[in-house]
Design a protein around this motif. Structure first.
Motif, PDB file in Angstrom:
ATOM      1  N   VAL A 112      34.056 -19.301  -1.711  1.00 54.33           N
ATOM      2  CA  VAL A 112      33.095 -19.899  -2.780  1.00 54.33           C
ATOM      3  C   VAL A 112      34.048 -20.553  -3.785  1.00 54.33           C
ATOM      4  N   VAL A 113      34.962 -20.009  -4.082  1.00 55.29           N
ATOM      5  CA  VAL A 113      35.956 -20.945  -4.966  1.00 55.29           C
ATOM      6  C   VAL A 113      36.155 -22.161  -4.481  1.00 55.29           C
ATOM      7  N   LYS A 114      37.010 -22.094  -3.215  1.00 57.57           N
ATOM      8  CA  LYS A 114      37.354 -23.167  -2.404  1.00 57.57           C
ATOM      9  C   LYS A 114      36.009 -24.417  -2.472  1.00 57.57           C
ATOM     10  N   ALA A 115      35.006 -23.922  -2.074  1.00 51.64           N
ATOM     11  CA  ALA A 115      33.899 -24.877  -1.795  1.00 51.64           C
ATOM     12  C   ALA A 115      33.276 -25.507  -3.326  1.00 51.64           C
ATOM     13  N   ALA A 116      33.451 -24.633  -4.202  1.00 54.16           N
ATOM     14  CA  ALA A 116      33.104 -24.949  -5.360  1.00 54.16           C
ATOM     15  C   ALA A 116      34.097 -26.132  -5.996  1.00 54.16           C
ATOM     16  N   PHE A 117      35.368 -25.855  -5.798  1.00 53.12           N
ATOM     17  CA  PHE A 117      36.281 -26.909  -6.355  1.00 53.12           C
ATOM     18  C   PHE A 117      36.243 -28.278  -5.521  1.00 53.12           C
ATOM     19  N   ALA A 118      35.536 -28.074  -4.355  1.00 52.71           N
ATOM     20  CA  ALA A 118      35.598 -29.392  -3.711  1.00 52.71           C
ATOM     21  C   ALA A 118      34.282 -29.945  -3.823  1.00 52.71           C
ATOM     22  N   SER A 119      33.473 -29.345  -4.871  1.00 53.94           N
ATOM     23  CA  SER A 119      32.200 -29.875  -5.024  1.00 53.94           C
ATOM     24  C   SER A 119      32.207 -30.408  -6.395  1.00 53.94           C
ATOM     25  N   ASP A 120      30.901 -30.663  -7.214  1.00 52.31           N
ATOM     26  CA  ASP A 120      30.701 -31.126  -8.364  1.00 52.31           C
ATOM     27  C   ASP A 120      29.281 -30.664  -9.045  1.00 52.31           C
ATOM     28  N   ILE A 121      29.106 -30.810 -10.258  1.00 52.74           N
ATOM     29  CA  ILE A 121      27.837 -30.470 -10.902  1.00 52.74           C
ATOM     30  C   ILE A 121      26.784 -31.276 -10.439  1.00 52.74           C
ATOM     31  N   GLY A 122      25.831 -30.499 -10.114  1.00 52.36           N
ATOM     32  CA  GLY A 122      24.595 -31.252  -9.429  1.00 52.36           C
ATOM     33  C   GLY A 122      24.578 -31.619  -8.086  1.00 52.36           C
ATOM     34  N   VAL A 123      25.535 -31.286  -7.372  1.00 55.85           N
ATOM     35  CA  VAL A 123      25.610 -31.592  -6.021  1.00 55.85           C
ATOM     36  C   VAL A 123      24.947 -30.501  -4.942  1.00 55.85           C
ATOM     37  N   ASP A 124      23.951 -31.105  -4.082  1.00 57.36           N
ATOM     38  CA  ASP A 124      23.094 -30.117  -3.447  1.00 57.36           C
ATOM     39  C   ASP A 124      24.305 -29.509  -2.247  1.00 57.36           C
ATOM     40  N   ASN A 125      24.788 -28.463  -2.372  1.00 57.86           N
ATOM     41  CA  ASN A 125      25.686 -27.850  -1.527  1.00 57.86           C
ATOM     42  C   ASN A 125      25.155 -27.201  -0.147  1.00 57.86           C
ATOM     43  N   GLU A 126      25.763 -27.384   0.890  1.00 54.39           N
ATOM     44  CA  GLU A 126      25.511 -26.565   2.124  1.00 54.39           C
ATOM     45  C   GLU A 126      25.816 -25.097   1.942  1.00 54.39           C
ATOM     46  N   ALA A 127      25.130 -24.281   2.619  1.00 52.28           N
ATOM     47  CA  ALA A 127      25.208 -22.677   2.337  1.00 52.28           C
ATOM     48  C   ALA A 127      26.541 -22.550   3.115  1.00 52.28           C
ATOM     49  N   LEU A 128      27.347 -21.568   2.664  1.00 52.67           N
ATOM     50  CA  LEU A 128      28.868 -21.105   3.262  1.00 52.67           C
ATOM     51  C   LEU A 128      27.924 -19.867   4.312  1.00 52.67           C
ATOM     52  N   ARG A 129      28.650 -20.086   5.548  1.00 53.23           N
ATOM     53  CA  ARG A 129      28.406 -18.925   6.517  1.00 53.23           C
ATOM     54  C   ARG A 129      29.519 -17.994   6.306  1.00 53.23           C
ATOM     55  N   THR A 130      29.105 -16.670   6.111  1.00 50.99           N
ATOM     56  CA  THR A 130      30.085 -15.486   5.910  1.00 50.99           C
ATOM     57  C   THR A 130      29.789 -14.558   6.908  1.00 50.99           C
ATOM     58  N   THR A 131      30.657 -13.609   6.870  1.00 55.21           N
ATOM     59  CA  THR A 131      30.714 -12.545   8.180  1.00 55.21           C
ATOM     60  C   THR A 131      29.229 -11.871   7.986  1.00 55.21           C
ATOM     61  N   GLY A 132      29.000 -11.797   6.872  1.00 57.79           N
ATOM     62  CA  GLY A 132      27.394 -10.879   6.378  1.00 57.79           C
ATOM     63  C   GLY A 132      26.222 -11.671   6.178  1.00 57.79           C
ATOM     64  N   GLY A 133      26.508 -13.096   6.145  1.00 58.21           N
ATOM     65  CA  GLY A 133      25.284 -13.966   5.932  1.00 58.21           C
ATOM     66  C   GLY A 133      25.479 -15.423   5.440  1.00 58.21           C
ATOM     67  N   TYR A 134      24.928 -15.855   4.329  1.00 55.32           N
ATOM     68  CA  TYR A 134      25.179 -16.915   3.917  1.00 55.32           C
ATOM     69  C   TYR A 134      25.289 -16.776   2.331  1.00 55.32           C
ATOM     70  N   VAL A 135      26.065 -17.845   1.683  1.00 56.14           N
ATOM     71  CA  VAL A 135      26.193 -18.061   0.415  1.00 56.14           C
ATOM     72  C   VAL A 135      25.756 -19.389  -0.202  1.00 56.14           C
ATOM     73  N   TRP A 136      24.735 -19.481  -0.945  1.00 52.00           N
ATOM     74  CA  TRP A 136      24.340 -20.743  -1.589  1.00 52.00           C
ATOM     75  C   TRP A 136      25.145 -20.747  -2.935  1.00 52.00           C
ATOM     76  N   PHE A 137      25.587 -21.757  -3.444  1.00 47.72           N
ATOM     77  CA  PHE A 137      25.995 -22.118  -4.628  1.00 47.72           C
ATOM     78  C   PHE A 137      25.700 -23.256  -5.287  1.00 47.72           C
ATOM     79  N   ASP A 138      25.838 -23.349  -6.756  1.00 47.57           N
ATOM     80  CA  ASP A 138      25.662 -24.434  -7.538  1.00 47.57           C
ATOM     81  C   ASP A 138      26.976 -24.253  -8.505  1.00 47.57           C
ATOM     82  N   VAL A 139      27.596 -25.557  -8.675  1.00 46.12           N
ATOM     83  CA  VAL A 139      28.655 -25.849  -9.859  1.00 46.12           C
ATOM     84  C   VAL A 139      27.736 -25.989 -11.266  1.00 46.12           C
ATOM     85  N   THR A 140      27.749 -25.346 -12.129  1.00 48.61           N
ATOM     86  CA  THR A 140      27.117 -25.600 -13.237  1.00 48.61           C
ATOM     87  C   THR A 140      27.759 -26.173 -14.363  1.00 48.61           C
ATOM     88  N   GLY A 141      29.185 -26.107 -14.258  1.00 46.43           N
ATOM     89  CA  GLY A 141      29.970 -26.656 -15.264  1.00 46.43           C
ATOM     90  C   GLY A 141      31.510 -26.728 -14.809  1.00 46.43           C
TER      91      GLY A 141
END
Length: 210
Positions: free
Chosen positions: A181-210
């Motif tokens: 999540v941290v790696k993806a967040a630091f490659a993103s920015d505020i307001g970006v529609d990020n793709e879900a991260l596929r994990t061993t147990g499922g998916y993670v959706w995230f938004d950078v808010t600040g």
């Protein structure tokens, strides 16, 4: 368990010999000779069937191409000869020369593993359905908080964190799939529609808010 017994051991295998005939009448005549005392080998020799051609092979019932022959062969005692069989490629008579009994772990021994496998398969199906539903909502610009509430999911607010996963006090932030999540967040920015991260147990959706 019954459908996938092979996973839990070795199913019964039989070594089968086969004599083919050009017609049902000839097959019945040969079967009559055997009943009257002629041997299977003698009938094969009379038809010029070599020892090599006589051997059909060793199979499980499911491995046999001709299920009519399989049904007959797997109903015989070891050493017994069948009645004429209407096979896929013409009439045949078969003999079972060896029976290797099945060696399968009993249901009670593997029941827990089967339950787990079925549960995981159902969970994967439900997970993919949930993924698609969330993606549809994201495509409609629905905020993550609203989606989480609608789907009964927990929304996690991650405090200010650096690229190493540490907070302002230099302590590691405990959050599931933190490194990804941290790696993806630091490659993103505020307001970006990020793709879900596929994990061993499922998916993670995230938004950078600040």
């Amino acid at each position: 368990y019954e459908q996938e017994k092979a996973k839990f051991g070795q199913p019964e295998r039989r070594t089968i010999q086969q004599i083919s005939f050009p017609s049902q009448e000839e097959a019945e005549a040969a079967a009559k000779k055997i009943k009257e005392g002629a041997t299977f080998d003698a009938v094969a020799a009379g038809r010029n069937v070599s020892a090599q051609d006589l051997e059909l092979g060793t199979f499980t019932k499911a491995e046999m191409l001709d299920q009519a022959v399989a049904a007959a062969a797997f109903a015989l005692e070891q050493g017994a000869v069948s009645e004429p069989i209407a096979g896929r490629f013409g009439p045949v008579i078969v003999r079972v020369t060896q029976v290797q009994p099945e060696s399968v772990r009993p249901f009670e021994e593997v029941a827990a593993d089967i339950r787990k496998e079925i549960a995981e398969a159902r969970a994967r199906t439900e997970l993919e359905s949930l993924h698609d539903a969330i993606e549809d909502l994201r495509a409609g610009a629905r905020p993550l908080a609203d989606i989480a509430k609608e789907k009964g999911l927990t929304l996690v607010q991650i405090p200010a964190i650096d690229a190493s996963g540490l907070d302002k006090a230099g302590k590691a932030v405990e959050v599931a799939n933190r490194d990804a999540v941290v790696k993806a967040a630091f490659a993103s920015d505020i307001g970006v529609d990020n793709e879900a991260l596929r994990t061993t147990g499922g998916y993670v959706w995230f938004d950078v808010t600040g």
